[in-house]
Design a protein around this motif. Structure first.
Motif, PDB file in Angstrom:
ATOM      1  N   LEU A 245      31.738  64.410  -7.882  1.00  0.00           N
ATOM      2  CA  LEU A 245      31.576  63.067  -7.342  1.00  0.00           C
ATOM      3  C   LEU A 245      32.586  62.777  -6.236  1.00  0.00           C
ATOM      4  O   LEU A 245      32.252  62.172  -5.218  1.00  0.00           O
ATOM      5  CB  LEU A 245      31.716  62.023  -8.446  1.00  0.00           C
ATOM      6  CG  LEU A 245      31.585  60.564  -7.998  1.00  0.00           C
ATOM      7  CD1 LEU A 245      30.215  60.305  -7.388  1.00  0.00           C
ATOM      8  CD2 LEU A 245      31.842  59.611  -9.157  1.00  0.00           C
ATOM      9  N   GLY A 246      33.828  63.214  -6.420  1.00  0.00           N
ATOM     10  CA  GLY A 246      34.850  62.947  -5.417  1.00  0.00           C
ATOM     11  C   GLY A 246      34.495  63.534  -4.064  1.00  0.00           C
ATOM     12  O   GLY A 246      34.597  62.865  -3.028  1.00  0.00           O
ATOM     13  N   CYS A 247      34.042  64.776  -4.064  1.00  0.00           N
ATOM     14  CA  CYS A 247      33.656  65.435  -2.817  1.00  0.00           C
ATOM     15  C   CYS A 247      32.412  64.782  -2.227  1.00  0.00           C
ATOM     16  O   CYS A 247      32.323  64.582  -1.009  1.00  0.00           O
ATOM     17  CB  CYS A 247      33.414  66.911  -3.079  1.00  0.00           C
ATOM     18  SG  CYS A 247      32.969  67.862  -1.606  1.00  0.00           S
ATOM     19  N   LEU A 248      31.444  64.430  -3.072  1.00  0.00           N
ATOM     20  CA  LEU A 248      30.217  63.797  -2.596  1.00  0.00           C
ATOM     21  C   LEU A 248      30.530  62.480  -1.897  1.00  0.00           C
ATOM     22  O   LEU A 248      30.019  62.211  -0.802  1.00  0.00           O
ATOM     23  CB  LEU A 248      29.274  63.555  -3.775  1.00  0.00           C
ATOM     24  CG  LEU A 248      28.004  62.752  -3.478  1.00  0.00           C
ATOM     25  CD1 LEU A 248      27.088  63.508  -2.530  1.00  0.00           C
ATOM     26  CD2 LEU A 248      27.265  62.422  -4.780  1.00  0.00           C
ATOM     27  N   ALA A 249      31.375  61.659  -2.518  1.00  0.00           N
ATOM     28  CA  ALA A 249      31.724  60.369  -1.919  1.00  0.00           C
ATOM     29  C   ALA A 249      32.447  60.565  -0.598  1.00  0.00           C
ATOM     30  O   ALA A 249      32.184  59.861   0.386  1.00  0.00           O
ATOM     31  CB  ALA A 249      32.582  59.564  -2.888  1.00  0.00           C
ATOM     32  N   ARG A 250      33.348  61.532  -0.553  1.00  0.00           N
ATOM     33  CA  ARG A 250      34.108  61.781   0.673  1.00  0.00           C
ATOM     34  C   ARG A 250      33.189  62.216   1.812  1.00  0.00           C
ATOM     35  O   ARG A 250      33.301  61.735   2.947  1.00  0.00           O
ATOM     36  CB  ARG A 250      35.162  62.849   0.381  1.00  0.00           C
ATOM     37  CG  ARG A 250      36.355  62.817   1.309  1.00  0.00           C
ATOM     38  CD  ARG A 250      37.529  63.570   0.705  1.00  0.00           C
ATOM     39  NE  ARG A 250      38.047  62.892  -0.471  1.00  0.00           N
ATOM     40  CZ  ARG A 250      38.319  63.488  -1.633  1.00  0.00           C
ATOM     41  NH1 ARG A 250      38.106  64.772  -1.778  1.00  0.00           N
ATOM     42  NH2 ARG A 250      38.793  62.790  -2.644  1.00  0.00           N
TER      43      ARG A 250
END
Length: 315
Positions: A94-99
């Motif tokens: 999720l962190g990478c997707l949001a970034r």
């Protein structure tokens, strides 16, 4: 089962994913799984066995192998807990997707449409080369909402329920579906088993994802009444039994249309419309959606750790 594997490992993984995104400087298990799938496919074609049977064989053998390797590594004295945390952390996205989603939105807002299209192409399988700004935003909204389940909620569900080994068995099936699950001449037979298995494994998490999104949307003053009223109907329109749930929830909460025409591998596909027909995504709606998905993912994660973790501990 020791308590730190039930509670501390998933909690640490969720926090690390939030803070750092994908561990790009370390060997990522998904890349290793991808190479294994490429070699498996090449071997199956070279030997000449029935591709449908080979696909179902992969659904059984490769997740079992991933689970076994994870359990072996976590049993290493002194290092086992650190390895478990890393495996759990690497399985969340999720962190990478949001970034990356914020990056696409920022490029579009500065007028760099070619750059936004290129950045978006790294997140989706459709052709992005001719998308208009409105289509870029709509496509970004679709992939962010759909991948909330695939990238965080479903892996975390299996992490808390079965541990890192079980999570990586699920991630192997999910990766197999991502690589082989296309109805093209090359993958139609080989990917059938992976697509069916992924549909089954993601069935419960996808619905949890949608309802958690509606709960968070209600707390944020979004159109939760429309989302509740239209969720099941719109989700049923989508070819996938799972992808439509978070997408429909997001579309109605933000009052933005999803679906319509898209180009996959040179062919135009007319996808069903979710949400209010004709509603256009603007820059603020996209950012609100990304924040909604981050909050929903975190809430789902902590609920899993609290509820499923306690259940697992009790059993």
């Amino acid at each position: 089962m020791e308590i730190h594997f039930i509670f501390i490992v998933p909690a640490a993984a969720l926090i690390l994913d939030t803070l750092f995104g994908d561990p790009k400087c370390l060997p990522h298990p998904v890349r290793l799984i991808g190479r294994a799938l490429d070699r498996y496919e090449a071997s199956a074609r070279r030997v000449g066995i029935d591709l449908r049977a080979a696909g179902w064989g992969a659904v059984i053998l490769l997740p079992a192998a991933a689970w076994s390797v994870a359990e072996f590594l976590m049993a290493i004295p002194y290092l086992g807990l650190l390895i478990a945390v890393y495996l759990a952390y690497a399985g969340l996205a999720l962190g990478c997707l949001a970034r990356e989603a914020y990056r696409v939105a920022a490029l579009l807002d500065t007028g760099d449409l070619p750059g936004a299209r290129a950045a978006l192409s790294m997140l989706v399988s459709r052709d992005t080369s001719t998308l208009t700004p409105d289509e870029v935003r709509r496509t970004l909204a679709e992939t962010v909402s759909e991948n909330l389940n695939d990238g965080l909620v479903a892996p975390l569900f299996y992490l808390v329920l079965l541990g890192p080994g079980g999570m990586w068995a699920y991630k192997t099936v999910s990766t197999m579906d991502s690589m082989w699950g296309y109805r093209t001449e090359r993958f139609r037979d080989l990917g059938r088993g992976a697509a069916k298995a992924d549909d089954l494994l993601a069935w419960i998490p996808a619905r949890i994802t949608a309802w958690v999104m509606i709960l968070v949307g209600w707390r944020r003053g979004l159109d939760h009444a429309a989302a509740r009223a239209n969720l099941a109907r719109d989700a049923a329109r989508v070819e996938s039994p799972n992808a439509g749930w978070p997408m429909a929830a997001a579309a109605w909460l933000l009052n933005g249309q999803m679906g319509g025409k898209a180009v996959y591998f040179g062919e135009i596909k007319d996808k069903p419309v979710l949400g209010p027909a004709g509603a256009v995504w603007d820059r603020q709606m996209v950012r609100t959606l990304i924040r909604l998905c981050k909050s929903s993912g975190h809430l789902a994660g902590w609920l899993f750790i609290a509820v499923l973790g306690c259940l697992r501990w009790a059993l």
